[in-house]
Design a protein around this motif. Structure first.
Motif, PDB file in Angstrom:
ATOM      1  N   PRO A 128     -11.931  -7.252  24.791  1.00 48.71           N
ATOM      2  CA  PRO A 128     -10.407  -7.575  24.229  1.00 48.71           C
ATOM      3  C   PRO A 128     -10.682  -8.822  24.265  1.00 48.71           C
ATOM      4  O   PRO A 128     -11.020  -9.634  24.249  1.00 48.71           O
ATOM      5  CB  PRO A 128     -10.118  -6.796  25.911  1.00 48.71           C
ATOM      6  CG  PRO A 128     -10.906  -6.752  26.226  1.00 48.71           C
ATOM      7  CD  PRO A 128     -12.328  -6.292  25.895  1.00 48.71           C
ATOM      8  N   LYS A 129      -9.242  -8.514  23.109  1.00 46.83           N
ATOM      9  CA  LYS A 129      -8.949  -9.866  22.312  1.00 46.83           C
ATOM     10  C   LYS A 129     -10.270 -10.571  21.668  1.00 46.83           C
ATOM     11  O   LYS A 129     -10.044 -11.902  21.320  1.00 46.83           O
ATOM     12  CB  LYS A 129      -8.378 -11.149  23.771  1.00 46.83           C
ATOM     13  CG  LYS A 129      -7.392 -10.265  24.020  1.00 46.83           C
ATOM     14  CD  LYS A 129      -5.608 -10.676  23.432  1.00 46.83           C
ATOM     15  CE  LYS A 129      -4.722 -10.843  25.128  1.00 46.83           C
ATOM     16  NZ  LYS A 129      -3.591 -10.716  24.637  1.00 46.83           N
ATOM     17  N   GLU A 130     -10.851  -9.960  20.928  1.00 43.46           N
ATOM     18  CA  GLU A 130     -11.668 -10.320  20.055  1.00 43.46           C
ATOM     19  C   GLU A 130     -11.254 -11.098  18.933  1.00 43.46           C
ATOM     20  O   GLU A 130     -10.406 -10.368  17.913  1.00 43.46           O
ATOM     21  CB  GLU A 130     -13.106  -9.360  20.196  1.00 43.46           C
ATOM     22  CG  GLU A 130     -14.325 -10.377  19.256  1.00 43.46           C
ATOM     23  CD  GLU A 130     -15.276  -9.944  19.211  1.00 43.46           C
ATOM     24  OE1 GLU A 130     -15.816  -9.826  20.114  1.00 43.46           O
ATOM     25  OE2 GLU A 130     -16.212  -8.483  18.830  1.00 43.46           O
ATOM     26  N   ILE A 131     -11.959 -12.325  18.038  1.00 45.89           N
ATOM     27  CA  ILE A 131     -11.602 -12.872  16.662  1.00 45.89           C
ATOM     28  C   ILE A 131     -12.579 -12.061  16.453  1.00 45.89           C
ATOM     29  O   ILE A 131     -14.069 -12.341  16.448  1.00 45.89           O
ATOM     30  CB  ILE A 131     -11.067 -14.425  16.972  1.00 45.89           C
ATOM     31  CG1 ILE A 131     -10.025 -14.117  17.864  1.00 45.89           C
ATOM     32  CG2 ILE A 131     -11.326 -14.500  15.275  1.00 45.89           C
ATOM     33  CD1 ILE A 131      -9.800 -15.570  17.991  1.00 45.89           C
ATOM     34  N   LEU A 132     -12.667 -11.897  15.547  1.00 40.65           N
ATOM     35  CA  LEU A 132     -13.845 -11.098  14.144  1.00 40.65           C
ATOM     36  C   LEU A 132     -13.510 -12.414  12.511  1.00 40.65           C
ATOM     37  O   LEU A 132     -12.705 -12.055  12.219  1.00 40.65           O
ATOM     38  CB  LEU A 132     -13.302  -9.575  13.286  1.00 40.65           C
ATOM     39  CG  LEU A 132     -14.477  -9.219  13.069  1.00 40.65           C
ATOM     40  CD1 LEU A 132     -15.760  -9.336  13.631  1.00 40.65           C
ATOM     41  CD2 LEU A 132     -13.909  -7.730  12.595  1.00 40.65           C
ATOM     42  N   VAL A 133     -14.116 -12.791  12.986  1.00 42.21           N
ATOM     43  CA  VAL A 133     -14.792 -13.886  11.920  1.00 42.21           C
ATOM     44  C   VAL A 133     -15.190 -13.416   9.995  1.00 42.21           C
ATOM     45  O   VAL A 133     -16.417 -12.460  10.677  1.00 42.21           O
ATOM     46  CB  VAL A 133     -15.575 -14.596  12.225  1.00 42.21           C
ATOM     47  CG1 VAL A 133     -15.628 -15.164  10.704  1.00 42.21           C
ATOM     48  CG2 VAL A 133     -15.116 -15.628  13.401  1.00 42.21           C
ATOM     49  N   ILE A 134     -14.657 -12.905   9.478  1.00 42.00           N
ATOM     50  CA  ILE A 134     -14.523 -12.198   7.904  1.00 42.00           C
ATOM     51  C   ILE A 134     -14.914 -13.265   7.226  1.00 42.00           C
ATOM     52  O   ILE A 134     -14.911 -14.025   6.353  1.00 42.00           O
ATOM     53  CB  ILE A 134     -13.561 -11.177   7.120  1.00 42.00           C
ATOM     54  CG1 ILE A 134     -13.323 -10.489   9.142  1.00 42.00           C
ATOM     55  CG2 ILE A 134     -14.559 -10.347   6.751  1.00 42.00           C
ATOM     56  CD1 ILE A 134     -12.515  -9.325   8.894  1.00 42.00           C
ATOM     57  N   GLN A 135     -17.186 -12.877   6.577  1.00 45.54           N
ATOM     58  CA  GLN A 135     -17.538 -13.862   5.689  1.00 45.54           C
ATOM     59  C   GLN A 135     -17.051 -13.153   4.405  1.00 45.54           C
ATOM     60  O   GLN A 135     -17.642 -11.644   3.898  1.00 45.54           O
ATOM     61  CB  GLN A 135     -18.411 -13.869   5.888  1.00 45.54           C
ATOM     62  CG  GLN A 135     -19.451 -15.057   4.952  1.00 45.54           C
ATOM     63  CD  GLN A 135     -20.109 -15.038   3.558  1.00 45.54           C
ATOM     64  OE1 GLN A 135     -19.144 -15.622   2.791  1.00 45.54           O
ATOM     65  NE2 GLN A 135     -20.593 -14.011   3.632  1.00 45.54           N
ATOM     66  N   GLY A 136     -16.525 -13.901   3.075  1.00 42.90           N
ATOM     67  CA  GLY A 136     -16.283 -12.771   2.416  1.00 42.90           C
ATOM     68  C   GLY A 136     -17.194 -13.267   1.070  1.00 42.90           C
ATOM     69  O   GLY A 136     -16.667 -12.496  -0.322  1.00 42.90           O
ATOM     70  N   SER A 137     -18.266 -13.624   0.970  1.00 45.78           N
ATOM     71  CA  SER A 137     -18.321 -14.023  -0.063  1.00 45.78           C
ATOM     72  C   SER A 137     -19.796 -13.012  -0.662  1.00 45.78           C
ATOM     73  O   SER A 137     -20.657 -12.656   0.657  1.00 45.78           O
ATOM     74  CB  SER A 137     -19.654 -15.274  -0.226  1.00 45.78           C
ATOM     75  OG  SER A 137     -20.265 -16.053  -1.364  1.00 45.78           O
ATOM     76  N   LEU A 138     -20.385 -12.398  -1.959  1.00 48.79           N
ATOM     77  CA  LEU A 138     -21.559 -11.586  -1.678  1.00 48.79           C
ATOM     78  C   LEU A 138     -23.400 -12.879  -2.386  1.00 48.79           C
ATOM     79  O   LEU A 138     -24.008 -12.420  -3.025  1.00 48.79           O
ATOM     80  CB  LEU A 138     -21.591 -10.780  -2.945  1.00 48.79           C
ATOM     81  CG  LEU A 138     -19.939 -10.067  -2.549  1.00 48.79           C
ATOM     82  CD1 LEU A 138     -19.544  -9.073  -3.369  1.00 48.79           C
ATOM     83  CD2 LEU A 138     -20.644  -8.971  -1.555  1.00 48.79           C
ATOM     84  N   SER A 139     -23.273 -14.050  -2.352  1.00 52.23           N
ATOM     85  CA  SER A 139     -23.570 -15.155  -2.948  1.00 52.23           C
ATOM     86  C   SER A 139     -24.552 -15.272  -1.517  1.00 52.23           C
ATOM     87  O   SER A 139     -24.292 -15.757  -0.385  1.00 52.23           O
ATOM     88  CB  SER A 139     -23.131 -16.606  -3.528  1.00 52.23           C
ATOM     89  OG  SER A 139     -24.005 -17.558  -3.606  1.00 52.23           O
ATOM     90  N   GLN A 140     -25.271 -15.439  -2.139  1.00 53.68           N
ATOM     91  CA  GLN A 140     -26.080 -15.850  -0.608  1.00 53.68           C
ATOM     92  C   GLN A 140     -26.164 -17.685  -0.470  1.00 53.68           C
ATOM     93  O   GLN A 140     -26.859 -17.421   1.149  1.00 53.68           O
ATOM     94  CB  GLN A 140     -27.868 -15.424  -1.357  1.00 53.68           C
ATOM     95  CG  GLN A 140     -28.928 -15.826  -0.468  1.00 53.68           C
ATOM     96  CD  GLN A 140     -30.554 -16.151  -1.194  1.00 53.68           C
ATOM     97  OE1 GLN A 140     -31.133 -15.167  -1.690  1.00 53.68           O
ATOM     98  NE2 GLN A 140     -31.480 -16.700   0.052  1.00 53.68           N
ATOM     99  N   TYR A 141     -26.086 -18.370  -0.818  1.00 58.13           N
ATOM    100  CA  TYR A 141     -25.757 -19.264  -1.505  1.00 58.13           C
ATOM    101  C   TYR A 141     -24.155 -19.464  -1.240  1.00 58.13           C
ATOM    102  O   TYR A 141     -24.044 -20.947  -1.409  1.00 58.13           O
ATOM    103  CB  TYR A 141     -26.937 -20.306  -1.801  1.00 58.13           C
ATOM    104  CG  TYR A 141     -28.014 -20.125  -1.944  1.00 58.13           C
ATOM    105  CD1 TYR A 141     -29.247 -20.545  -1.297  1.00 58.13           C
ATOM    106  CD2 TYR A 141     -28.565 -19.521  -3.575  1.00 58.13           C
ATOM    107  CE1 TYR A 141     -30.326 -19.920  -1.620  1.00 58.13           C
ATOM    108  CE2 TYR A 141     -29.723 -19.169  -3.288  1.00 58.13           C
ATOM    109  CZ  TYR A 141     -30.279 -19.056  -2.739  1.00 58.13           C
ATOM    110  OH  TYR A 141     -31.993 -18.854  -2.361  1.00 58.13           O
ATOM    111  N   SER A 142     -23.613 -19.291  -0.293  1.00 56.24           N
ATOM    112  CA  SER A 142     -22.153 -19.135   0.054  1.00 56.24           C
ATOM    113  C   SER A 142     -21.477 -20.875   0.399  1.00 56.24           C
ATOM    114  O   SER A 142     -22.233 -20.367   2.137  1.00 56.24           O
ATOM    115  CB  SER A 142     -22.062 -17.945   0.579  1.00 56.24           C
ATOM    116  OG  SER A 142     -19.881 -18.248   0.773  1.00 56.24           O
TER     117      SER A 142
END
Length: 192
Positions: free
Chosen positions: A11-25
């Motif tokens: 409950p109340k979890e924060i989801l961190v979304i990484q939006g790059s497709l690059s390996q070296y982002s």
């Protein structure tokens, strides 16, 4: 660099979304920094890395018509209370991966909170952050928090953020997000 996954969200979890497709982002470095700051705050969180998630392209159909990886990501997003989006900036715009994710997952995001981080190789990340906030607000009915985190390559050294101002703004962003998470009742609007 390792991806962090939590199969069951608390409950109340924060989801961190990484939006790059690059390996070296640089976006991934931002996500790692936010993850550490959330750990330091003893916050419940998970990470969704779109490089590893195999999200289908948006087709305007119900989530049940998408493949298993997309439906699993949808369930994680639906279970989250809030989000931190980290998007690279390409030509002044957010990544296509983030745009696609929001298009596919917008019903799972409705009524939730989000923080925004944008990383530009050169120049100004601000126009892309405005684009991301407007997309979240208009397409997914997500409320965004202030401040936003904007970085360029000058903020990084040896694959770490060395700019103290970036760290300070990130702390303010997370304070605002976690405070509003505590004040807002858990939303469960999405249908899976």
């Amino acid at each position: 660099m390792t991806a962090l996954f939590a199969p069951k969200l608390k409950p109340k979890e924060i989801l961190v979304i990484q939006g790059s497709l690059s390996q070296y982002s640089k976006s991934h470095i931002l996500v790692e920094s936010v993850a550490q700051k959330l750990r330091d705050r003893d916050c419940s969180f998970g990470v969704l890395d779109i490089r590893l998630s195999d999200i289908d392209f948006y087709k305007g159909a119900g989530i049940e018509t998408y493949g298993t990886p997309t439906r699993e990501a949808y369930a994680r997003i639906a279970a989250a209370h809030a989000f931190v989006f980290s998007s690279p900036v390409y030509g002044g715009k957010i990544s296509g991966g983030i745009r696609n994710l929001i298009d596919v997952m917008k019903d799972a995001m409705k009524g939730k909170l989000a923080a925004v981080m944008c990383s530009a190789k050169e120049g100004n990340a601000y126009p892309a952050s405005v684009e991301l906030k407007e997309l979240l607000t208009s397409a997914a009915c997500v409320r965004t928090v202030q401040p936003i985190v904007l970085v360029s390559d000058e903020s990084f050294k040896n694959n770490l953020i060395y700019d103290d101002v970036v760290h300070d703004v990130m702390e303010e962003m997370l304070y605002s997000l976690t405070k509003q998470c505590k004040e807002q009742p858990t939303q469960n609007i999405a249908t899976t």
